[in-house]
Design a protein around this motif. Sequence first.
Motif, short mmCIF file in Angstrom:
data_model
loop_
_atom_site.label_atom_id
_atom_site.label_comp_id
_atom_site.label_asym_id
_atom_site.label_seq_id
_atom_site.Cartn_x
_atom_site.Cartn_y
_atom_site.Cartn_z
N ASP A 348 0.84 -1.19 -0.26
CA ASP A 348 -0.07 0.03 -0.18
C ASP A 348 0.89 1.18 0.04
OD1 ASP A 348 -2.48 -1.36 0.03
OD2 ASP A 348 -2.58 -1.29 2.22
N VAL A 349 0.25 2.33 -0.52
CA VAL A 349 1.01 3.60 -0.41
C VAL A 349 -0.05 4.52 -0.01
CG1 VAL A 349 2.33 5.38 -1.87
CG2 VAL A 349 2.73 2.85 -2.54
N PRO A 350 -0.31 4.73 1.30
CA PRO A 350 -1.03 5.75 1.64
C PRO A 350 -0.27 7.13 1.97
CG PRO A 350 -0.45 4.39 3.65
CD PRO A 350 0.19 3.89 2.19
N TYR A 351 -1.11 8.04 1.70
CA TYR A 351 -0.47 9.56 1.93
C TYR A 351 -1.53 10.37 2.20
CZ TYR A 351 -1.91 10.06 -3.12
OH TYR A 351 -2.77 10.22 -4.35
N VAL A 352 -1.04 11.43 2.87
CA VAL A 352 -1.91 12.71 3.33
C VAL A 352 -1.31 13.81 3.18
CG1 VAL A 352 -3.01 13.85 5.27
CG2 VAL A 352 -2.48 11.27 5.23
N GLY A 360 -6.52 12.61 2.55
CA GLY A 360 -6.09 11.20 2.84
C GLY A 360 -6.40 10.28 1.46
N ARG A 361 -5.41 9.69 1.16
CA ARG A 361 -5.57 8.88 0.01
C ARG A 361 -4.96 7.54 -0.19
NH1 ARG A 361 -6.48 7.21 -3.66
NH2 ARG A 361 -5.69 7.96 -5.59
N ILE A 362 -5.72 6.49 -0.48
CA ILE A 362 -5.25 5.11 -0.29
C ILE A 362 -6.07 4.41 -1.49
CG2 ILE A 362 -7.00 4.38 1.27
CD1 ILE A 362 -3.59 2.95 1.01
N GLY A 363 -5.09 3.64 -2.19
CA GLY A 363 -5.68 2.72 -3.18
C GLY A 363 -5.64 3.19 -4.45
N ILE A 410 -13.36 -2.50 -0.54
CA ILE A 410 -12.85 -1.31 -1.02
C ILE A 410 -11.77 -1.36 -1.81
CG2 ILE A 410 -12.01 1.01 0.03
CD1 ILE A 410 -13.74 0.17 2.43
N LEU A 411 -11.81 -0.44 -3.02
CA LEU A 411 -10.79 -0.47 -3.88
C LEU A 411 -9.80 0.81 -3.57
CD1 LEU A 411 -12.46 -1.32 -7.22
CD2 LEU A 411 -11.07 -2.82 -5.90
N GLY A 412 -10.27 1.82 -3.23
CA GLY A 412 -9.30 3.13 -2.83
C GLY A 412 -10.58 4.04 -2.40
N THR A 413 -9.86 5.34 -1.90
CA THR A 413 -10.55 6.18 -1.28
C THR A 413 -9.77 7.61 -1.25
OG1 THR A 413 -12.07 7.01 0.52
CG2 THR A 413 -9.97 5.80 1.00
N ALA A 414 -10.66 8.53 -1.36
CA ALA A 414 -10.20 10.03 -1.18
C ALA A 414 -10.92 10.75 -0.05
CB ALA A 414 -10.08 10.97 -2.54
N VAL A 415 -10.19 11.02 0.95
CA VAL A 415 -11.04 11.62 2.12
C VAL A 415 -10.41 13.10 2.23
CG1 VAL A 415 -11.63 11.51 4.31
CG2 VAL A 415 -11.03 9.43 3.39
N PHE A 416 -11.17 14.07 1.81
CA PHE A 416 -10.91 15.39 1.66
C PHE A 416 -11.85 15.96 2.85
CE2 PHE A 416 -10.87 19.77 -0.34
CZ PHE A 416 -9.80 19.93 0.29
N CYS A 417 -11.31 16.02 4.04
CA CYS A 417 -12.04 16.23 5.27
C CYS A 417 -11.18 16.47 6.43
CB CYS A 417 -12.75 14.97 5.46
SG CYS A 417 -13.72 14.78 6.82
N GLU A 418 -11.81 17.11 7.27
CA GLU A 418 -11.24 17.17 8.75
C GLU A 418 -10.76 15.91 9.31
OE1 GLU A 418 -9.80 18.58 12.51
OE2 GLU A 418 -10.17 19.57 10.67
N GLN A 419 -9.65 15.55 9.72
CA GLN A 419 -9.09 14.20 10.17
C GLN A 419 -9.20 13.29 9.06
OE1 GLN A 419 -7.98 13.79 13.09
NE2 GLN A 419 -8.63 16.01 13.67
N GLY A 420 -9.00 13.82 7.76
CA GLY A 420 -8.91 13.03 6.49
C GLY A 420 -8.07 11.85 6.55
N GLY A 421 -6.75 12.23 7.37
CA GLY A 421 -5.67 11.16 7.06
C GLY A 421 -6.20 10.09 8.19
N GLU A 422 -6.94 10.19 9.30
CA GLU A 422 -7.22 9.19 10.11
C GLU A 422 -8.46 8.33 9.43
OE1 GLU A 422 -5.35 9.24 12.69
OE2 GLU A 422 -4.49 11.20 12.29
N ILE A 423 -9.42 8.99 9.08
CA ILE A 423 -10.50 8.52 8.44
C ILE A 423 -9.86 7.58 7.30
CG2 ILE A 423 -12.81 8.68 7.23
CD1 ILE A 423 -12.84 11.32 8.46
N GLN A 428 -8.25 2.23 5.11
CA GLN A 428 -7.05 1.20 4.81
C GLN A 428 -7.10 -0.06 5.69
OE1 GLN A 428 -3.21 2.82 5.61
NE2 GLN A 428 -2.22 1.28 4.63
N LEU A 429 -7.49 -0.05 6.76
CA LEU A 429 -7.56 -1.29 7.59
C LEU A 429 -8.75 -2.16 7.24
CD1 LEU A 429 -7.15 0.20 11.39
CD2 LEU A 429 -5.45 -1.13 10.25
N ALA A 430 -9.71 -1.54 6.64
CA ALA A 430 -11.11 -2.21 5.99
C ALA A 430 -10.39 -2.89 4.74
CB ALA A 430 -12.04 -1.39 5.92
N MET A 431 -9.73 -2.32 3.97
CA MET A 431 -9.12 -2.88 2.74
C MET A 431 -8.29 -4.11 3.22
SD MET A 431 -8.23 0.80 0.60
CE MET A 431 -7.38 -0.11 -0.68
N HIS A 432 -7.36 -4.16 4.12
CA HIS A 432 -6.65 -5.15 4.35
C HIS A 432 -7.22 -6.22 5.20
CE1 HIS A 432 -2.31 -4.29 4.03
NE2 HIS A 432 -2.71 -3.11 3.94
#
Length: 467
Positions: A348-352, A360-363, A410-423, A428-432
Motif C-alpha cells: 500500500d502507498v497511503p499518503y496525506v 487522505g488517499r489510499i488505493g 474497498i478499492l480506494g478512497t479520497a478523504v478530503f475532510c477534517e481528520q482526513g488522514g485518520e479516516i 485502509q484497515l478495512a481494505m486489508h
Amino acid sequence: MPESFDVIIIGSGQAGNPLATAFAQEGRRVALIEKNLLGGSCINYGCVPTKTLLASAERAHHAYTDAQYGIEVELEDIDLPTIVERKDALLEKLRQGIHENLTDQENPVQLFDGHASFTAPHTLNVTLNTGGTETLTAPLIFINTGTRAAIPEIDGLADTDFLTPTTILNLKDKPEHLIIIGGGYIGLEFSQLYRRLGCEVTIVEESAVVLEREDDDVCEAMQQLLEGEGVQFLLGSQAHRVSQNAEKQFTVSVTTPDGERRLRGSHVLVAVGREPNTKELGLDKAGVETDDRGFVLVDDQFHTNVRGIYALGDVHGGPQFTHISYDDYRIVRDNILKGKKRSKKGRDVPYVVFTEPQLGRIGLSEHEAQEQKLDYRVASMPVKTIGRAQQTGLTKGFIKVLVDGKTDCILGTAVFCEQGGEIMSMLQLAMHGNITCEMLQDMIFAHPTWAEALNNLFSKLENPKKK
C-alpha cells in the motif's frame, strides 16, 4: 589501511537509522555516515518542520475565524521568528534523541560526520566535516542519501535569492507576496501556511489542475478551498524568467493561457519536485546502476545490481514518503536478520496532504479504476452532511470511495475532510481485512464522531457515470 565494518549505511534517514540500530543489536559492527544532520529529510526539512509550522498557521486561522463561534479574539500580529524557534527546538530535540538511540547502547553505532563516496564496490572514502579523510569497507552497504529540491532551468532564476522547500523553513521575515512555482502537495501546503500567516500567495503551475494525479473532483475541491482563503492560481502556466532588483523584489514572467503575465513579489518559492542525492557518491566506481534521473535502480527487495549494496528510501525513486522509507527498512531487516522473504511488490502507498482539511488517499483513484477497466461502484458524500462536521463548523470537503463491483470490498478512497488522514487509515484497515462496505455500513460507531460518516457513506453507492 581501510577500517572494516560489517555494515555501512550512508545517510541518516528514516530507513538508515533504524536499520543501523537493528544490525547493532544483532552484534554487527555498524558505521553510519551522515553529511548533514541526523534524521534525514523527514526530521530536518520535511514532515516534521513543515507540519510544525502548519500547526501555527492553523492556530492563527482559528483566531481570525473564531467570531463565528461566538468568541472574539483580537490578533495583533504574527510572530514568525517565535514560530520558527518553536520548530527549531523540536528538531534539535529529535536529533538528540536519534544520536542517543544510535550511540547509547551496548554495541553502539559508529557515526562519521562527512561525505561518503565509493572508490570500489565495497570501499568508501569519507571526507570528514572536521577535516581529514577515512577509508571504510564492509560487505553490506546501504545507500540512504535521499533527495534534494529540484531546480528548474528558468532564465535568471539562479541569479536570485529564491527559496526552496528547505530554505523557506528558516525564513523569519514574513513575505508580503509569496510566489510559488509548483502546484503539487508541497506547494499547496506552503500556500495555505503563508496565506494564513497573512501573506499574499500566488501559485504558478504548468498543468491545468493542482495535484494532477488526483481525480478531477479532488483537484477542483482543493483549488476551491485555497482560493476561498485567498490563494491565487495561474494554472496551465509556465514561469520562463525570474529577476530580482536592488530592493530584492522579484519579477516572475509567466506564459499563461490568456497571454503573458508579470508577477511581482517579495519572495519566490520553487517547489517543482525532488532529485536524488547520488551525483557525488561515486556510484560509477562501485558499478551501481542508476536511471536517467540519477535514482538508484533496485529490485523488489532493494538490491542494486552490485551484490551486497542496497538502496533504501527516496534515493531509489518511487513514492517519496517517510512511511515508505520506514517500510523499506522493515523489509530489509526481515530478509537479512529474520530470514523472511518480503518485498515491496504490491504494498500500500497511503499518503496525506496536510492542508486543512486534509486529503487522505489510499488505493485506486477513479481514473485509475477506469484505466484498468475494473467493475466498480462509487460513493461520494459531502462533509457538510456529517453530524460532527455540523457541530464543529468544519464542513468543507467530501469523502469518496470506490468499491469492487463483485466483492463489495474497498478499492480506494479520497478523504478530503477534517481528520482526513485518520479516516483514510480506517478505510485502509478495512481494505486489508477485506471488510465489505455492507459491514462498515452496519457497524456501530460511537456518536458523534467523524468515523460515524462510514455508516452513511456506502448508502450512496452507484455505478460510475459514463464519460
